[in-house]
Design a protein around this motif. Sequence first.
Motif, PDB file in Angstrom:
ATOM      1  N   TYR A  55     -28.219 -43.221 -57.879  1.00  0.00           N
ATOM      2  CA  TYR A  55     -28.417 -43.694 -56.458  1.00  0.00           C
ATOM      3  C   TYR A  55     -29.523 -42.898 -55.900  1.00  0.00           C
ATOM      4  O   TYR A  55     -30.416 -43.383 -55.207  1.00  0.00           O
ATOM      5  CB  TYR A  55     -27.311 -43.451 -55.714  1.00  0.00           C
ATOM      6  CG  TYR A  55     -27.075 -44.259 -54.453  1.00  0.00           C
ATOM      7  CD1 TYR A  55     -26.880 -45.641 -54.308  1.00  0.00           C
ATOM      8  CD2 TYR A  55     -27.716 -43.441 -53.349  1.00  0.00           C
ATOM      9  CE1 TYR A  55     -26.821 -46.234 -53.098  1.00  0.00           C
ATOM     10  CE2 TYR A  55     -27.551 -44.356 -51.975  1.00  0.00           C
ATOM     11  CZ  TYR A  55     -27.115 -45.464 -51.992  1.00  0.00           C
ATOM     12  OH  TYR A  55     -27.120 -46.048 -50.717  1.00  0.00           O
ATOM     13  N   GLY A  62     -30.962 -45.432 -53.531  1.00  0.00           N
ATOM     14  CA  GLY A  62     -30.283 -46.772 -53.716  1.00  0.00           C
ATOM     15  C   GLY A  62     -30.740 -47.718 -54.624  1.00  0.00           C
ATOM     16  O   GLY A  62     -30.199 -48.980 -54.546  1.00  0.00           O
ATOM     17  N   LEU A  65     -28.988 -50.994 -56.446  1.00  0.00           N
ATOM     18  CA  LEU A  65     -28.290 -51.659 -55.628  1.00  0.00           C
ATOM     19  C   LEU A  65     -29.047 -52.589 -54.529  1.00  0.00           C
ATOM     20  O   LEU A  65     -28.549 -53.687 -53.927  1.00  0.00           O
ATOM     21  CB  LEU A  65     -27.272 -51.039 -54.775  1.00  0.00           C
ATOM     22  CG  LEU A  65     -26.217 -50.249 -55.414  1.00  0.00           C
ATOM     23  CD1 LEU A  65     -25.319 -49.560 -54.601  1.00  0.00           C
ATOM     24  CD2 LEU A  65     -25.460 -50.937 -56.438  1.00  0.00           C
ATOM     25  N   THR A  94     -23.661 -44.133 -65.003  1.00  0.00           N
ATOM     26  CA  THR A  94     -24.206 -43.925 -63.647  1.00  0.00           C
ATOM     27  C   THR A  94     -23.278 -42.496 -63.440  1.00  0.00           C
ATOM     28  O   THR A  94     -22.142 -42.514 -63.816  1.00  0.00           O
ATOM     29  CB  THR A  94     -23.820 -44.761 -62.705  1.00  0.00           C
ATOM     30  OG1 THR A  94     -24.547 -44.503 -61.442  1.00  0.00           O
ATOM     31  CG2 THR A  94     -22.571 -45.273 -62.538  1.00  0.00           C
ATOM     32  N   ASP A  96     -22.640 -42.269 -59.989  1.00  0.00           N
ATOM     33  CA  ASP A  96     -22.307 -42.528 -58.637  1.00  0.00           C
ATOM     34  C   ASP A  96     -21.497 -43.840 -58.613  1.00  0.00           C
ATOM     35  O   ASP A  96     -21.374 -44.903 -59.059  1.00  0.00           O
ATOM     36  CB  ASP A  96     -23.763 -43.320 -57.829  1.00  0.00           C
ATOM     37  CG  ASP A  96     -23.705 -43.309 -56.413  1.00  0.00           C
ATOM     38  OD1 ASP A  96     -23.901 -42.581 -55.539  1.00  0.00           O
ATOM     39  OD2 ASP A  96     -23.084 -44.596 -55.874  1.00  0.00           O
ATOM     40  N   GLU A  97     -20.280 -43.731 -57.560  1.00  0.00           N
ATOM     41  CA  GLU A  97     -19.074 -44.578 -57.661  1.00  0.00           C
ATOM     42  C   GLU A  97     -19.736 -45.842 -57.110  1.00  0.00           C
ATOM     43  O   GLU A  97     -18.992 -47.018 -57.126  1.00  0.00           O
ATOM     44  CB  GLU A  97     -17.940 -43.856 -56.891  1.00  0.00           C
ATOM     45  CG  GLU A  97     -16.788 -44.817 -57.174  1.00  0.00           C
ATOM     46  CD  GLU A  97     -16.198 -45.271 -58.452  1.00  0.00           C
ATOM     47  OE1 GLU A  97     -16.022 -46.243 -58.590  1.00  0.00           O
ATOM     48  OE2 GLU A  97     -16.483 -44.178 -59.184  1.00  0.00           O
ATOM     49  N   ARG A  98     -20.674 -46.013 -56.017  1.00  0.00           N
ATOM     50  CA  ARG A  98     -20.996 -47.209 -55.223  1.00  0.00           C
ATOM     51  C   ARG A  98     -21.643 -48.012 -56.556  1.00  0.00           C
ATOM     52  O   ARG A  98     -21.474 -49.237 -56.404  1.00  0.00           O
ATOM     53  CB  ARG A  98     -22.057 -46.872 -54.221  1.00  0.00           C
ATOM     54  CG  ARG A  98     -21.493 -46.185 -53.024  1.00  0.00           C
ATOM     55  CD  ARG A  98     -22.655 -45.586 -52.156  1.00  0.00           C
ATOM     56  NE  ARG A  98     -23.143 -44.402 -52.832  1.00  0.00           N
ATOM     57  CZ  ARG A  98     -23.964 -43.513 -52.158  1.00  0.00           C
ATOM     58  NH1 ARG A  98     -24.470 -43.722 -50.981  1.00  0.00           N
ATOM     59  NH2 ARG A  98     -24.484 -42.432 -52.864  1.00  0.00           N
ATOM     60  N   ILE A  99     -22.455 -47.278 -57.521  1.00  0.00           N
ATOM     61  CA  ILE A  99     -23.014 -48.289 -58.456  1.00  0.00           C
ATOM     62  C   ILE A  99     -21.796 -48.786 -59.392  1.00  0.00           C
ATOM     63  O   ILE A  99     -21.833 -49.970 -59.906  1.00  0.00           O
ATOM     64  CB  ILE A  99     -24.212 -47.533 -59.178  1.00  0.00           C
ATOM     65  CG1 ILE A  99     -25.314 -47.084 -58.281  1.00  0.00           C
ATOM     66  CG2 ILE A  99     -24.857 -48.262 -60.409  1.00  0.00           C
ATOM     67  CD1 ILE A  99     -26.417 -46.264 -58.733  1.00  0.00           C
ATOM     68  N   GLU A 101     -18.908 -49.181 -58.932  1.00  0.00           N
ATOM     69  CA  GLU A 101     -17.862 -50.455 -58.355  1.00  0.00           C
ATOM     70  C   GLU A 101     -18.854 -51.653 -58.424  1.00  0.00           C
ATOM     71  O   GLU A 101     -18.150 -52.726 -58.450  1.00  0.00           O
ATOM     72  CB  GLU A 101     -17.645 -49.952 -56.930  1.00  0.00           C
ATOM     73  CG  GLU A 101     -16.768 -51.266 -56.339  1.00  0.00           C
ATOM     74  CD  GLU A 101     -15.201 -51.166 -57.121  1.00  0.00           C
ATOM     75  OE1 GLU A 101     -14.898 -52.310 -57.065  1.00  0.00           O
ATOM     76  OE2 GLU A 101     -14.850 -50.291 -57.752  1.00  0.00           O
ATOM     77  N   CYS A 102     -19.827 -51.863 -57.965  1.00  0.00           N
ATOM     78  CA  CYS A 102     -20.719 -52.815 -57.860  1.00  0.00           C
ATOM     79  C   CYS A 102     -20.885 -53.452 -59.387  1.00  0.00           C
ATOM     80  O   CYS A 102     -20.575 -54.560 -59.430  1.00  0.00           O
ATOM     81  CB  CYS A 102     -22.268 -52.822 -57.464  1.00  0.00           C
ATOM     82  SG  CYS A 102     -23.330 -53.830 -57.725  1.00  0.00           S
TER      83      CYS A 102
END
Length: 292
Positions: A55, A62, A65, A94, A96-99, A101-102
């Motif tokens: 990220y 970012g 995403l 990754t 990064d948890e945002r990546i 989860e996506c």
Amino acid sequence: PEEMSQEPASGGDTATWAVPGLVFAAAAAGAYVAFSLRRSTKFRSQVVGIIPARYASSRFQGKPLVPILGKPMIQRTWERARLATTLNQLVVATDDERIAECCRIFGANVVMTSESCRNGTERCNEALQRLEKKYDIVVNIQGDEPLIQPEIIDGVVKALQAAPDAVFSTAVTSLKPEDASDPNRVKCVVDNRGYAIYFSRGLIPFNKLGKVSPDFPYLLHLGIQSYDAKFLGIYPELSPTPLQLEEDLEQLKVLENGYRMKVIKVNHDGHGVDTPEDVEKIESLMRERNLT
């Protein structure tokens, strides 16, 4: 994609593989073996594709995403990569948890890695160690190439399988004159047997006039590379090298340590996303090609 068929080329020991929409050349492997790799009927047969994604990018926060015509760029890349025929498994690596989860939402396998990875190669190595199955080849698929052709992924895999003296393979294409001075477009020079000599953010070769020669076939490095899995375990232990640090190109550490790198030439428009401005260019191109 159709399977590549190896056909004898005219003259020398060069072999040519023909793929629908692509043509690339790779020289037959020499007698020197880099680190005791032997051919067999299953030589480097198990292949995993890894898409490293972080990220925190200095140039484009970012980036994985960012939407590309309604889908995250990491999803666009994953959908293209999963069409490759040589991959036994495909994962996203990754920290990064945002990546993560996506990626889970659109169905990708995710391997969580540490924030201490200094580059994509180290992230691929850490992900490899976390996978239960053992692999012979690891393909590092750049997440910012949403238009990567699956045939190119297959090409770098087959090039490494055919060259036991190489520990690394990658791809190049023709450099557009307007990209000659762009430091984000990495240039490459190879020897007459298809092995890399050098990579640079500057124009190579450089002539006495200091201008782009209209007749020289300059090469643009594409963000796709495959490694022998044993070598990938060695790579993080190698100290940073002067050329690698000066150019900020991790593949130079491989060359500076005396390892061999196989290069294939392909017909491909390199459309990586390096800055926010590149997103609009990619979307326009996808509309033109009806790839929405």
